[in-house]
Design an enzyme around this catalytic site. Structure first.
Site, PDB file in Angstrom:
ATOM      1  N   CYS A   1      -6.043   7.496   9.935  1.00  0.00           N
ATOM      2  CA  CYS A   1      -6.102   6.890  11.266  1.00  0.00           C
ATOM      3  C   CYS A   1      -5.861   7.927  12.357  1.00  0.00           C
ATOM      4  O   CYS A   1      -5.047   8.826  12.195  1.00  0.00           O
ATOM      5  CB  CYS A   1      -5.033   5.804  11.399  1.00  0.00           C
ATOM      6  SG  CYS A   1      -5.395   4.286  10.515  1.00  0.00           S
TER       7      CYS A   1
ATOM      8  N   LYS B   1       0.830  -1.206   0.000  1.00  0.00           N
ATOM      9  CA  LYS B   1       0.000   0.000   0.000  1.00  0.00           C
ATOM     10  C   LYS B   1       0.863   1.254   0.000  1.00  0.00           C
ATOM     11  O   LYS B   1       0.608   2.202  -0.754  1.00  0.00           O
ATOM     12  CB  LYS B   1      -0.899   0.014   1.240  1.00  0.00           C
ATOM     13  CG  LYS B   1      -1.767   1.259   1.347  1.00  0.00           C
ATOM     14  CD  LYS B   1      -2.471   1.373   2.681  1.00  0.00           C
ATOM     15  CE  LYS B   1      -1.602   2.049   3.691  1.00  0.00           C
ATOM     16  NZ  LYS B   1      -2.353   2.776   4.735  1.00  0.00           N
ATOM     17  N   ASN B   2       1.909   1.261   0.826  1.00  0.00           N
ATOM     18  CA  ASN B   2       2.721   2.464   0.990  1.00  0.00           C
ATOM     19  C   ASN B   2       3.662   2.718  -0.185  1.00  0.00           C
ATOM     20  O   ASN B   2       4.349   3.736  -0.209  1.00  0.00           O
ATOM     21  CB  ASN B   2       3.507   2.391   2.296  1.00  0.00           C
ATOM     22  CG  ASN B   2       2.600   2.513   3.512  1.00  0.00           C
ATOM     23  OD1 ASN B   2       1.485   3.018   3.406  1.00  0.00           O
ATOM     24  ND2 ASN B   2       3.061   2.041   4.648  1.00  0.00           N
TER      25      ASN B   2
ATOM     26  N   ASP C   1       3.544  20.166   7.855  1.00  0.00           N
ATOM     27  CA  ASP C   1       4.391  21.356   7.798  1.00  0.00           C
ATOM     28  C   ASP C   1       5.730  21.074   7.125  1.00  0.00           C
ATOM     29  O   ASP C   1       6.314  21.956   6.477  1.00  0.00           O
ATOM     30  CB  ASP C   1       4.606  21.953   9.196  1.00  0.00           C
ATOM     31  CG  ASP C   1       5.276  20.987  10.161  1.00  0.00           C
ATOM     32  OD1 ASP C   1       5.101  19.766   9.988  1.00  0.00           O
ATOM     33  OD2 ASP C   1       5.965  21.452  11.078  1.00  0.00           O
TER      34      ASP C   1
ATOM     35  N   ARG D   1       0.490  13.799  12.480  1.00  0.00           N
ATOM     36  CA  ARG D   1       1.424  13.608  11.374  1.00  0.00           C
ATOM     37  C   ARG D   1       1.372  14.887  10.539  1.00  0.00           C
ATOM     38  O   ARG D   1       0.725  14.948   9.499  1.00  0.00           O
ATOM     39  CB  ARG D   1       1.038  12.374  10.549  1.00  0.00           C
ATOM     40  CG  ARG D   1       1.243  11.088  11.318  1.00  0.00           C
ATOM     41  CD  ARG D   1       1.227   9.872  10.446  1.00  0.00           C
ATOM     42  NE  ARG D   1      -0.110   9.315  10.354  1.00  0.00           N
ATOM     43  CZ  ARG D   1      -0.381   8.134   9.814  1.00  0.00           C
ATOM     44  NH1 ARG D   1       0.581   7.387   9.327  1.00  0.00           N
ATOM     45  NH2 ARG D   1      -1.605   7.691   9.755  1.00  0.00           N
TER      46      ARG D   1
ATOM     47  N   ASP E   1       4.665   0.234  12.193  1.00  0.00           N
ATOM     48  CA  ASP E   1       3.523  -0.472  11.597  1.00  0.00           C
ATOM     49  C   ASP E   1       3.479  -1.953  11.973  1.00  0.00           C
ATOM     50  O   ASP E   1       2.517  -2.644  11.629  1.00  0.00           O
ATOM     51  CB  ASP E   1       3.544  -0.333  10.074  1.00  0.00           C
ATOM     52  CG  ASP E   1       2.973   0.990   9.599  1.00  0.00           C
ATOM     53  OD1 ASP E   1       2.441   1.744  10.431  1.00  0.00           O
ATOM     54  OD2 ASP E   1       3.051   1.275   8.389  1.00  0.00           O
TER      55      ASP E   1
ATOM     56  N   ARG F   1      -8.391  -0.999   4.757  1.00  0.00           N
ATOM     57  CA  ARG F   1      -7.570   0.089   4.218  1.00  0.00           C
ATOM     58  C   ARG F   1      -6.162  -0.378   3.888  1.00  0.00           C
ATOM     59  O   ARG F   1      -5.485   0.232   3.060  1.00  0.00           O
ATOM     60  CB  ARG F   1      -7.486   1.257   5.213  1.00  0.00           C
ATOM     61  CG  ARG F   1      -8.775   2.057   5.357  1.00  0.00           C
ATOM     62  CD  ARG F   1      -8.579   3.270   6.262  1.00  0.00           C
ATOM     63  NE  ARG F   1      -7.357   3.968   5.899  1.00  0.00           N
ATOM     64  CZ  ARG F   1      -6.352   4.222   6.749  1.00  0.00           C
ATOM     65  NH1 ARG F   1      -6.419   3.826   7.993  1.00  0.00           N
ATOM     66  NH2 ARG F   1      -5.283   4.858   6.339  1.00  0.00           N
TER      67      ARG F   1
END
Length: 421
Positions: free
Chosen positions: A117, A22-23, A125, A122, A309, A401
């Site tokens: 989530c 996914k990432n 900036d 997170r 994770d 997800r």
């Protein structure tokens, strides 16, 4: 709302096919925005976040055609609206990845501040700081980041970007933006995850000039244009790690096809220390486990350290292992929300700030539990697989997800697990 019902106590045997990451898939879908030529991605996982990202770029005017076996053909030559509206990105933090490529190719972008989530702050900036270093003018108004090039500019300009913290999505955004910038960009303190290296390899296929990906210092020489490519998404190391923990907890013998052991060194080392037997070769990982394992202390940190994770899944294993263990979470401040649910199943866990102290117990007992985020969902599934009796896991939309048909894959290796619609 879907639920999972699990009857625990079965050992796992057989083979599991690990899906694309996914990432990696999410930034690579956004990378297709950088070119007017078609991009073909293979091994794209069937996940809710991927579906959301595809809906987002389709809403911009990108042509999206699904092929067989996880293939997706993208054509951004028809893009009409460089905007990521709130209603499409409110469930997914990765939407911020559209900012860099849209700004680099079109000179403007309007992207909603992201959702996702509830596992802690997170902030975006760092993304804004890095793109401003490349010359972008960015304001935040009414929940949107509005970015444009200065008057008279046609391209972003290369810069040295040193983020205040290691940021995965920030590194990915800068990689994509710098690929079309004028001159050289140097990323200091860059994230080193395999998914970033995979994105860089895709960009190189598109004509980007990148060196140092996979290290903390990446150099990008901007080019005038990028072209289309064919690229296969790298295997999901977190899905592989989750199945490793599931087999280690339940016992059994399972081969993970497409698993990349070289992307899971920290997790595999801890599993071996715990007593699991793990073999690996080209395109596979085999895990065997018998009896109670030994509890392991670990501390989450940026890659190549122990991944945040995988914290919840390994904690579930520690809950039924012999001895006491300490788990220290350094990445996200709210990532112990699964603890109360594990306690409902009979786990013995105490929280002291960023540290969870776990005393292994001989057995867990089935109960109704509620998922609070993506990886917490996976930890509750693992706990349910070893618990005596029936476990009902609610709010598994979190699981969908990030895991491609998790219950079907587990059922294929012997788990008693069903989805309740």
């Amino acid at each position: 709302m879907d639920k999972l019902i699990i009857h625990g106590g079965r050992q796992l045997q057989g083979e599991v096919l690990i899906s694309g990451a996914k990432n990696a898939a999410l930034p690579e879908l956004c990378a297709a925005l950088l070119t007017a030529e078609p991009v073909m991605l293979a091994n794209v996982p069937r996940l809710q976040d991927v579906a959301t990202m595809l809906k987002l770029i389709r809403n911009m005017g990108v042509s999206v055609v699904h092929g067989t076996d996880g293939e997706v053909r993208l054509d951004a030559s028809t893009l009409t609206s460089p905007e990521a509206p709130y209603e499409l990105v409110k469930t997914m933090r990765a939407s911020v990845l559209a900012l860099g490529p849209l700004l680099a190719r079109f000179g403007e972008a309007t992207v909603s501040l992201p959702g996702g989530c509830a596992i802690g702050s997170r902030p975006v900036d760092q993304h804004i700081k890095g793109l401003k270093a490349m010359g972008a003018e960015i304001t935040v108004e009414h929940g949107y980041m509005i970015a444009r090039l200065p008057a008279g500019w046609t391209r972003l300009k290369g810069a040295r970007i040193a983020t205040d913290m290691v940021t995965v999505t920030g590194t990915e955004n800068f990689l994509m933006a710098a690929a079309l910038a004028e001159g050289e960009t140097v990323l200091e303190n860059a994230a080193q995850e395999p998914e970033i290296a995979d994105l860089a390899e895709m960009l190189i296929k598109m004509g980007a000039r990148i060196e140092g990906h996979g290290t903390s210092r990446i150099r990008i020489q901007g080019v005038d244009r990028l072209w289309g490519c064919d690229h296969a998404v790298v295997a999901d190391r977190i899905e592989a790690g989750t199945f490793l923990c599931a087999v280690a907890a339940t016992g059994g013998d399972v081969v993970l096809r497409h698993g990349r052991a070289d992307h899971l060194d920290a997790v595999i080392e801890k599993l071996r220390d715990a007593g699991a037997t793990i073999e690996a070769g080209e395109g596979f990982i085999r895990v065997r486990s018998q009896g109670r394992l030994k509890a392991q202390n670990f501390r989450t940190t940026e890659y190549p350290g122990f991944p945040t994770d995988m914290q919840a899944q390994f904690m579930a294993l520690n809950c039924i292992s012999q001895g006491a263990s300490k788990v220290t979470e350094t990445i996200f401040e709210n990532r112990f929300m699964h603890v109360n649910e594990l306690v409902r199943l009979g786990a013995n866990i105490q929280i002291d700030g960023k540290v969870a102290v776990i005393e292994g117990v001989g057995k867990l007992s089935g109960a109704t539990v509620m998922a609070t985020d993506l990886r917490a969902s996976a930890s509750l599934v693992i706990a349910g697989l070893v618990a005596q009796g029936e476990t009902l896991v609610d709010r598994i939309y979190h699981l969908d997800r990030g895991y491609d048909q998790m219950e079907a894959k587990l059922r294929g290796i012997g788990a008693d697990i069903e989805r309740l619609k």
